[in-house]
Design an enzyme around this catalytic site. Sequence first.
Site, PDB file in Angstrom:
ATOM      1  N   CYS A  96       0.849  -1.205   0.000  1.00 54.11           N
ATOM      2  CA  CYS A  96       0.000   0.000   0.000  1.00 54.11           C
ATOM      3  C   CYS A  96       0.873   1.239   0.000  1.00 54.11           C
ATOM      4  O   CYS A  96       1.427   1.615   1.035  1.00 54.11           O
ATOM      5  CB  CYS A  96      -0.910  -0.007   1.236  1.00 54.11           C
ATOM      6  SG  CYS A  96      -1.895   1.496   1.394  1.00 54.11           S
ATOM      7  N   CYS A 104      -0.125   4.303   2.185  1.00 52.27           N
ATOM      8  CA  CYS A 104       0.103   4.062   3.612  1.00 52.27           C
ATOM      9  C   CYS A 104       1.581   4.160   3.953  1.00 52.27           C
ATOM     10  O   CYS A 104       1.963   4.745   4.963  1.00 52.27           O
ATOM     11  CB  CYS A 104      -0.345   2.652   4.009  1.00 52.27           C
ATOM     12  SG  CYS A 104      -2.026   2.266   3.595  1.00 52.27           S
ATOM     13  N   ASP A 105       2.406   3.533   3.141  1.00 53.97           N
ATOM     14  CA  ASP A 105       3.771   3.247   3.575  1.00 53.97           C
ATOM     15  C   ASP A 105       4.848   4.131   2.969  1.00 53.97           C
ATOM     16  O   ASP A 105       5.984   4.109   3.429  1.00 53.97           O
ATOM     17  CB  ASP A 105       4.099   1.773   3.276  1.00 53.97           C
ATOM     18  CG  ASP A 105       3.124   0.830   3.973  1.00 53.97           C
ATOM     19  OD1 ASP A 105       2.504   1.267   4.951  1.00 53.97           O
ATOM     20  OD2 ASP A 105       2.999  -0.326   3.539  1.00 53.97           O
TER      21      ASP A 105
END
Lengths: 217, 329
Positions: free
Chosen positions: B153, B156-157
Site C-alpha cells: 500500500c 500508507c507506507d
Amino acid sequence: MALFENEVRKQLTEILNEMKDDVKLVYFTQQIECPMCREASMFVNEISSLSEKLSQKTYNFVTDKTVAEEYGVDKIPAIVILDKDGTDLGIKYYGVPGGYEINSFLGTVLEVSGHGEEIPDEILNEIKSVKNKIDIKVFVSLACPHCPGAVSTSHRLALENENIRAEMIDSNTFPYLAQRYNVTGVPKIIINEKYELTGAHPINSFLEIMKKIEQEQ
Amino acid sequence: MEFKLSAASFVSEKNFLPLDQSALYDVFIIGGGPAGLTAAVYCMRKGLSTGIVVKSLGGQVADTSDVENYMGYRHISGVDLVEKFREQVHQFPIGYDEGAEVVSFSEGKIKKVVFSDGRSFSCKALIIASGKSWRRLGVPGEDRLTGRGVAFCTVCDAPLFAGKNVVVVGGGNSGVESAIDLAPLASKVTVIQNLSELTADTVLVKKLNSFNNVEFIYNSIVEEILGEDIVSGVKLRDLGTGRVSEIATEGVFVEIGLDPNSRFVPPSLELNRFGEIPVDCNCRTSLTGVFAAGDVTTVAYKQIIIAGGEGAKAALAAWDYLLKLNEEE
C-alpha cells in the site's frame, strides 16, 4: 489559529454529542524538544472544549514524572483515555490523532463513554477470558486509511479486558521507534514485543496470538 | 494539520444486527465492496432476511484516492464513497459482521458458510462478492519480509521510505502510480517491468518521467527478495539474456495487479484459469443457489459502477431463485 476548521469542528461536536458517560483525557507534554507537542496541545484543548462530557488534564512530562510513570507514559506527546470513574483502561495515543486517525480517536472516546458497537457474545467471551498481560503497540501513519481499524480493534480489546493494554504510535512522530521495530509497512501491530501483525486484521487474529502467548506460559 | 474525518460513520442511522448462528438466512453475502453492499441494499429492500460478512469494508475502493467515474459524483474520494455505501446498508436491520474471514462453504439446498473464527451461518441463497486483492510475487523472501520492507500500500507506507532507495515491481497503472507517489519522498525509485515498455496510461508515464530520481529496468523479473530481518535487495533475472543480478534496496513495492479472492469456494464450483468465478447473465454460478458478482467473477471491466450493477443483479436473481424455491415447497 485553530487546529480544527469550522466545518470539522461542527461535525466533531455533533459526533461527541453521542457520548453517554464522561471521558477524561490525560495529556503529557513539555515546552521544549517535542516538535509535535504544540499541535498535540491544540488538539487536546480544542477537542475537549467541544463536549461537556469530554475533559482533559495536562501534565508536564518532566516535572510531573511520577504521574507519567503511574500511567506508564514513556514518551510524548501522549494522550491517555480514562473512563467516567477515572480508571486507566490501558488506552493510549502517542502522537496526534490527526489525518485518518481522528476516526479511531472518536470511536475510542465513544466506546469508552459507553456508546460502543456490539461484539458477538462468543468473541466477547474470548476477549474477557484472556488472563495474561498483553501489550499491543499499533504503529500507524496518519495518511493510512487502514490504520484506524487496527487502532480501534486494539483499543476495544483493552476496553473489554483489564489485562490488555493498547497504544497507537505515529511512526512519523517517533521515527526511532519505527526503526527499532522495523516498521516499513503500516499498520504494524506488535504484541508483547514478540508477535507481529502487518495490515488490518480482525479481532480473531489478535485472539489467536493471545492464545499462543497463553500456551507458552 | 489535516483531519480526514468520516463524520457519517458516527452519526448516521445504524440498525444492523450481529450475525445470528441459529438463523436460516434467505441470502448470505460474502464481501463488502461495491458489489456486496449493493446486493445487501437490494436484498433488504426485497424484504429478504439477509446476512453479510465484510472482511474489508469498501474493498479496493477504500484504497482508491480519487473516484471520478462513479455517476452522481464528479469527484469523490474512495473513502468517502465507501462511507456513503456503508451508510446506505446500515439503515437496514441486516445481519452484519465486519473483519471476519470466510474459509469455506458447503453446497446444497441449505448452504453453510464457515468463518475462520469457527462461527458458521446457514442460508438458502449465497452471493459471492469477495472481490480481488493485490497479487503477490510468490518468490522467496516475500512472505518473510512483508512489513519489513516489502509493501503493498503505497499511500500508507511511502512516508516510511523517505530518503531511501526503493524498488517498484510492475510497470502497469498501479506500478507507475506507486512510483509517482514514492518519487518525491524516496532518494531513488527503480521500476522493474517484465516487458520491454511500461503499460501504464500515457498521462501517468509522462508524470513519472518528470522526476529525475526514477530508473527503469525492463524485461526483468524479481526472483528473490533478499535480507535478514529487513529488505536489503532484490535478485533479478533478465528475461532476454537469462543473466541474474542483484540490486540493493531498502523497500520493495509489489504492484503487479490483482488476484480473485476465491480460495474458500468448494472444488465443485467452477473457476476459470485465473481463479475467477464464471457467471451467466443472471450472475448464476455452476452451483444452484450460489450467485456471484463484481471483481471475483469473469465479468469484464473491473469498475466500481459495474461491480455495483452486478451486485444488484445478483440480489434480484437470488430473489427470483427464492421465489421459485418457495413455490416448489
